[in-house]
Design a protein around this motif. Structure first.
Motif, PDB file in Angstrom:
ATOM      1  N   ASP A 204      31.024  -2.960  -6.796  1.00 17.20           N
ATOM      2  CA  ASP A 204      30.564  -1.572  -6.988  1.00 17.20           C
ATOM      3  C   ASP A 204      31.365  -0.593  -6.134  1.00 17.20           C
TER       4      ASP A 204
ATOM      5  N   PHE B 184      26.081  -2.308 -13.546  1.00 17.55           N
ATOM      6  CA  PHE B 184      26.094  -3.667 -12.992  1.00 17.55           C
ATOM      7  C   PHE B 184      27.548  -4.116 -12.961  1.00 17.55           C
TER       8      PHE B 184
ATOM      9  N   THR C 280      24.540  -2.294  -9.126  1.00 20.38           N
ATOM     10  CA  THR C 280      24.157  -3.598  -8.576  1.00 20.38           C
ATOM     11  C   THR C 280      25.209  -4.641  -8.889  1.00 20.38           C
TER      12      THR C 280
END
Lengths: 147, 381
Positions: free
Chosen positions: B58, B48, B72
């Motif tokens: 990301d 994350f 995510t």
């Protein structure tokens, strides 16, 4: 030039006795400011316009001694910036509204003091209109204050 | 459900770094956390990543390796990093993966944050009038708190001076120069009673935490730090919160109080068990208020605690031992993971010149920010 409100639907204007325009939930009775179409407590959409009381008590306050970032701030900046104060005024049984205060001197402001709604100049727009906004002013000076 | 351990932490220093991008800083923090855990990027099963300024943090995989993992992105105001950490921990608790990373990065320009108030469910005029401003909220909240609970401006200056002093001991901090209480009180007034040097500043930096299933932690490290609780909460009606053109007459505790209570309950740990503390010190007043909101003292007790040095590194409630936001600044995506980085070093006994004495066992972190969101984590050896 004409005096125009900072936005429509925020306070009654023009008026000799202006009032802030809030809303009241027909289901749970909560009062909001500004008016909104749904209730933040019970989610009802049964909201009706509700004109707010003109006097209340100063609940919290601070000063704004530097120009807020523009945008979104649309008032005078740079050397034209005039520091101002901001606070919440609690209108009994209705709502606490966040508002400009007409008094900027910390020694003249105290929690709980009685405040009254006034309409004050804010800026001049591109068409030369005087843009006015709402503010709250002390009803009586703080005892011992210089102003 | 699996328990969760932290096996690696890494930081890109906080401050201003010219042309270095947020993503590049994120890659540095991630590599340092991987090295600390003794693993390679290919061992990471999920991630994350949190940021405000960077749409897709990301994209750091371009520098770390395109391994195809679920990665995510998270944005949740000033609680962004706490949210990335909470989601990473839950992924492990639920048994989906064994090893993952929570990564935060940001690169802000200086000065107060600005945004379109309509994106925060506020009217345009609220911003035009100059009221859509976080610093003004913090000024109002501490001004009222001082009047209600007998806190002095001198206490605010002592808190800021302590955090600058701790920053001197932290090679990763943005501000590493001590400032006296007089210099802090005499700096320009921004939002009464808060002066310029009582505030943190948005800046740049990145932080990363490698997490794994607790029962596998000793495969990687002799000093696992267990993540005992993570909690994120948003404001309830009646809480005194940032970006509120109005408040109802009814009053209720804020998001920090709710997140704190939830975290203590989840951990089975109380504030009396905590040995080292990281609190959101957007300004010195916020640290004062958050000491009480997180259960470390009663309202008003801070006046004496601060005067007695209880929140210093050698005190009973060592708070913001790495200098907090005041010395590190606030890259929103990374700020909460910087807090976790410091707690992990403290609990491992690796905090060097700023090590809390007495081998601390339990640490605590708290974030708070717009539009009324808080995140808390509790860690232990």
């Amino acid at each position: 030039m004409a005096s125009v409100p900072v936005a429509e639907g925020v306070f009654t204007w023009p008026s000799d006795d202006p009032q802030l325009i809030g809303s009241k939930c027909g289901a749970c009775g909560i009062v909001t400011f500004p008016a909104q179409g749904s209730c933040p407590r019970c989610a009802s959409t049964d909201m009706a316009e509700h004109l707010l009381a003109r006097r209340g008590a100063l609940w919290a306050w601070t000063t704004q001694d530097f120009p807020p970032p523009s945008p979104p701030y649309a008032g005078p900046t740079g050397k034209d910036f005039v520091p101002f104060a901001v606070g919440y005024v609690e209108l009994p049984g209705e709502v606490k509204v966040e508002t400009r205060l007409t008094e900027h001197d910390p020694s003249a402001l105290t929690h709980g003091m009685e405040m009254e709604l006034v309409i004050v100049p804010f800026r001049t727009d591109d068409d030369g209109n005087d843009v006015v906004t709402f503010a709250f002013a002390p009803v009586r000076p703080v005892q011992g204050s210089a102003s | 459900m699996s328990d969760v351990a932290i096996i690696g932490v890494g930081l890109h220093p906080f401050g201003r770094f010219g042309d270095t991008t947020g993503i590049e800083m994120g890659a540095v923090a991630a590599r340092r956390a991987l090295a600390d855990a003794g693993i390679e990027w290919r061992d990471v099963q999920f991630g994350f990543a949190g940021s405000y300024e960077i749409d897709n943090p990301d994209a750091v995989v371009a520098f770390l390796g395109l391994t195809g993992i679920p990665f995510t992105d998270v944005y949740n105001g000033c609680a962004t990093a706490a949210s990335a950490l909470a989601l990473a921990a839950q992924t492990i608790r639920l048994g989906e993966h064994d090893v993952g990373i929570a990564l935060g990065m940001d690169k802000h320009v200086g000065g107060a944050f600005k945004a379109d108030p309509r994106l925060y469910a506020c009217p345009s005029w609220y911003g035009e009038l100059g009221q859509f401003l976080t610093t003004k909220f913090f000024g109002m909240k501490i001004n009222k708190y001082m009047a209600d609970h007998g806190i002095s401006s001198s206490t605010l200056a002592k808190v800021a001076a302590k955090n600058y002093r701790n920053g001197v001991l932290n090679e990763n901090a943005f501000r590493r120069k001590p400032l006296s209480e007089e210099e802090i009180l005499d700096s320009p007034m921004l939002n009464y009673p808060l002066t310029q040097y009582m505030f943190c500043s948005p800046d740049e930096g990145a932080a990363a935490v490698v997490l794994c299933r607790a029962d596998r932690a000793r495969e990687y490290t002799d000093t696992p730090i267990y993540l005992r609780a993570t909690a994120v909460r948003t404001r309830r009606l009646g809480a005194f919160e940032v970006h509120s053109p109005w408040l109802p007459i009814e009053e209720t505790p804020g998001a920090t109080v709710d997140a704190s209570r939830a975290a203590y309950e989840m951990a089975g740990i109380g504030p009396e068990d905590v040995d080292v503390i990281q609190l959101q010190d957007t300004d010195a007043g916020a640290e004062v208020i958050h000491l009480a909101e997180n259960g470390f003292c009663a309202d008003g007790e801070q006046e004496r605690l601060v005067a007695d040095g209880e929140t210093e590194i050698g005190g009973r409630l060592p708070t913001n031992t790495d200098g907090g936001l005041i010395a590190n600044g606030e890259p929103i995506g990374a700020s909460g993971l910087r807090q976790v980085h410091e707690i992990v070093l403290q609990l491992r006994g690796q905090a060097g010149d700023r090590q809390v004495p007495g081998s601390p066992r339990v640490g605590y972190t708290q974030l708070y920010g717009a539009p009324g969101t808080a995140g808390v984590s509790i860690l232990s050896r």
